[in-house]
Design a protein around this motif. Sequence first.
Motif, short mmCIF file in Angstrom:
data_model
loop_
_atom_site.label_atom_id
_atom_site.label_comp_id
_atom_site.label_asym_id
_atom_site.label_seq_id
_atom_site.Cartn_x
_atom_site.Cartn_y
_atom_site.Cartn_z
N GLN A 1 0.83 -1.20 0.00
CA GLN A 1 0.00 0.00 0.00
C GLN A 1 0.87 1.26 0.00
N LYS A 2 1.91 1.23 0.80
CA LYS A 2 2.80 2.40 0.95
C LYS A 2 3.62 2.66 -0.30
N HIS A 3 4.10 1.61 -0.94
CA HIS A 3 5.01 1.76 -2.09
C HIS A 3 4.30 1.75 -3.44
N SER A 4 2.95 1.64 -3.45
CA SER A 4 2.23 1.57 -4.72
C SER A 4 2.23 2.93 -5.42
N PRO A 5 2.72 2.99 -6.67
CA PRO A 5 2.72 4.25 -7.41
C PRO A 5 1.31 4.60 -7.90
N ARG A 6 1.13 5.84 -8.35
CA ARG A 6 -0.18 6.28 -8.82
C ARG A 6 -0.63 5.50 -10.04
N SER A 7 0.33 5.06 -10.86
CA SER A 7 -0.02 4.31 -12.07
C SER A 7 -0.73 2.99 -11.73
N LEU A 8 -0.45 2.45 -10.56
CA LEU A 8 -1.10 1.20 -10.15
C LEU A 8 -2.56 1.46 -9.79
N GLY A 9 -2.83 2.62 -9.18
CA GLY A 9 -4.21 3.04 -8.87
C GLY A 9 -4.96 2.00 -8.05
N THR A 10 -6.27 1.90 -8.30
CA THR A 10 -7.10 0.94 -7.57
C THR A 10 -6.87 -0.49 -8.05
N TYR A 11 -6.05 -0.65 -9.09
CA TYR A 11 -5.72 -2.00 -9.56
C TYR A 11 -5.01 -2.80 -8.46
N LYS A 12 -4.40 -2.06 -7.50
CA LYS A 12 -3.69 -2.77 -6.43
C LYS A 12 -4.63 -3.67 -5.62
N TYR A 13 -5.93 -3.32 -5.60
CA TYR A 13 -6.89 -4.16 -4.88
C TYR A 13 -7.13 -5.48 -5.61
N CYS A 14 -7.00 -5.46 -6.94
CA CYS A 14 -7.06 -6.71 -7.70
C CYS A 14 -5.86 -7.59 -7.36
N VAL A 15 -4.71 -6.96 -7.22
CA VAL A 15 -3.49 -7.70 -6.87
C VAL A 15 -3.62 -8.28 -5.46
N TYR A 16 -4.22 -7.50 -4.53
CA TYR A 16 -4.45 -8.02 -3.18
C TYR A 16 -5.26 -9.31 -3.23
N GLN A 17 -6.32 -9.31 -4.05
CA GLN A 17 -7.15 -10.50 -4.19
C GLN A 17 -6.33 -11.70 -4.67
N ILE A 18 -5.51 -11.44 -5.70
CA ILE A 18 -4.71 -12.51 -6.30
C ILE A 18 -3.76 -13.12 -5.28
N VAL A 19 -3.30 -12.31 -4.32
CA VAL A 19 -2.37 -12.79 -3.30
C VAL A 19 -3.11 -13.45 -2.13
N VAL A 20 -4.22 -12.86 -1.71
CA VAL A 20 -4.90 -13.29 -0.48
C VAL A 20 -5.63 -14.62 -0.64
N TRP A 21 -6.37 -14.81 -1.75
CA TRP A 21 -7.15 -16.05 -1.89
C TRP A 21 -6.29 -17.31 -1.86
N PRO A 22 -5.12 -17.35 -2.54
CA PRO A 22 -4.26 -18.54 -2.40
C PRO A 22 -3.79 -18.77 -0.97
N GLN A 23 -3.63 -17.66 -0.20
CA GLN A 23 -3.23 -17.83 1.21
C GLN A 23 -4.32 -18.57 1.99
N PHE A 24 -5.57 -18.17 1.80
CA PHE A 24 -6.68 -18.85 2.47
C PHE A 24 -6.81 -20.30 1.98
N SER A 25 -6.61 -20.49 0.68
CA SER A 25 -6.68 -21.84 0.11
C SER A 25 -5.62 -22.74 0.75
N GLN A 26 -4.42 -22.17 0.95
CA GLN A 26 -3.34 -22.94 1.55
C GLN A 26 -3.67 -23.32 2.99
N LEU A 27 -4.32 -22.42 3.73
CA LEU A 27 -4.70 -22.72 5.12
C LEU A 27 -5.66 -23.90 5.17
N CYS A 28 -6.63 -23.93 4.23
CA CYS A 28 -7.57 -25.06 4.18
C CYS A 28 -6.86 -26.35 3.78
N ALA A 29 -5.82 -26.22 2.96
CA ALA A 29 -5.12 -27.40 2.44
C ALA A 29 -4.04 -27.93 3.39
N GLN A 30 -3.71 -27.17 4.45
CA GLN A 30 -2.64 -27.61 5.36
C GLN A 30 -2.97 -28.95 6.01
#
Length: 277
Positions: A1-30
Motif C-alpha cells: 500500500q505504501k510503495h504503490s505508485p499512482r499508475s497502479l491506482g485501484t488495480y492494487k486491490y485486484c493484486v491483493y485478491q490474487i495474493v490473499v485467496w491462495p493464502q486462504f486456500s493454503q490454510l484449508c489445504a494444510q
Amino acid sequence: QKHSPRSLGTYKYCVYQIVVWPQFSQLCAQVGPVFVMPIIGAYHYIDFTDDPAVVHGVLCAWVLISAFDVESILDGFNFRLRVLLTPFYPRFANKTFWIVDILNAKVMAVLLVGVWIAPVGSHLNRDDMRIYLVEHYPNVVPTFDAYKSFIVYDLEQVSGEYFLLFNKNLVSTCMFSCELCKIYLKKLNRILHQHRNQMSISTKRMHTRFLHQLSLQATVPFIVLICPLCLMLALILVEFQFENNLTGYIILSSLMFHCPLTSIMTIVLYEPYRKVI
C-alpha cells in the motif's frame, strides 16, 4: 500500500485478491485433503474430527476459495479492460455494470457450493462408506480405518448421475474460465493496437506491462490448480485403476505449490512488492 505508485491506482486491490485467496486456500489445504483415486474420496493427515459433515465442510470451503482464486485473475483482466474502454469506448465502461459482473461470478460460485455440493454432507456415514469400500476398493480399507477424517462419496448412495453431471459442469467451468482469459487478452490487445497512436508511449507501455503481468500470473492457477483438478475428475470418470495412491499424491503436491508460486510471482512481477522485500 505504501510503495504503490499512482499508475497502479485501484488495480492494487485486484493484486491483493490474487495474493490473499491462495493464502486462504493454503490454510484449508494444510490439513489435507489427500485425494484418493479413482474413488471420489479424500482424507486428512491430521485427524481433527471424525464427523464427516465437518470434513465435507472444509472441502466445500476449499472449493469455494479456489473458485474465488481463479475469479481474482479474471477480475484483474476485467479491470484492465474497463480502464482501456473508458477513454475510447465510454458507453461500454459503465462502472456499475462491471462491478455487478464481478459480483455475479462470486454469487454463482457461492450458489454452486451452497446448493449443489454442501447438501451432500448430510448423506455421509462412515459405516456406509466402509461397506462401499469393502465391496469395490478393498485395498483402500486399511487407509480408511487409519484415518477418522477419511470421507468417501458413494456414487450409488448419492446418485451416480448427480456426480457425473457435477463433474461435467466443473470441468466445463474450468474450460470456460480459460477461454474467458483468452477473450480478455484478445480484446485488450486489439484495443491497444487500434489506439496505439492515441496513447502516450508511457501509457501504452504501462497497459502492456499490466497485461504481461496478468498473463504470467494466470499461468500459475492454470498449471497447479485447474490442470490437476481436471486430471482428477477425468480419472474418476474413466474409473482409472490403481495399486497405490501415487496419482492422488501428485495432484496434492501440485495444489500445495499454488500459494508459494503465486506469492513469488507477485513479488517478481510487481515493483511495490519488490521494494518491500
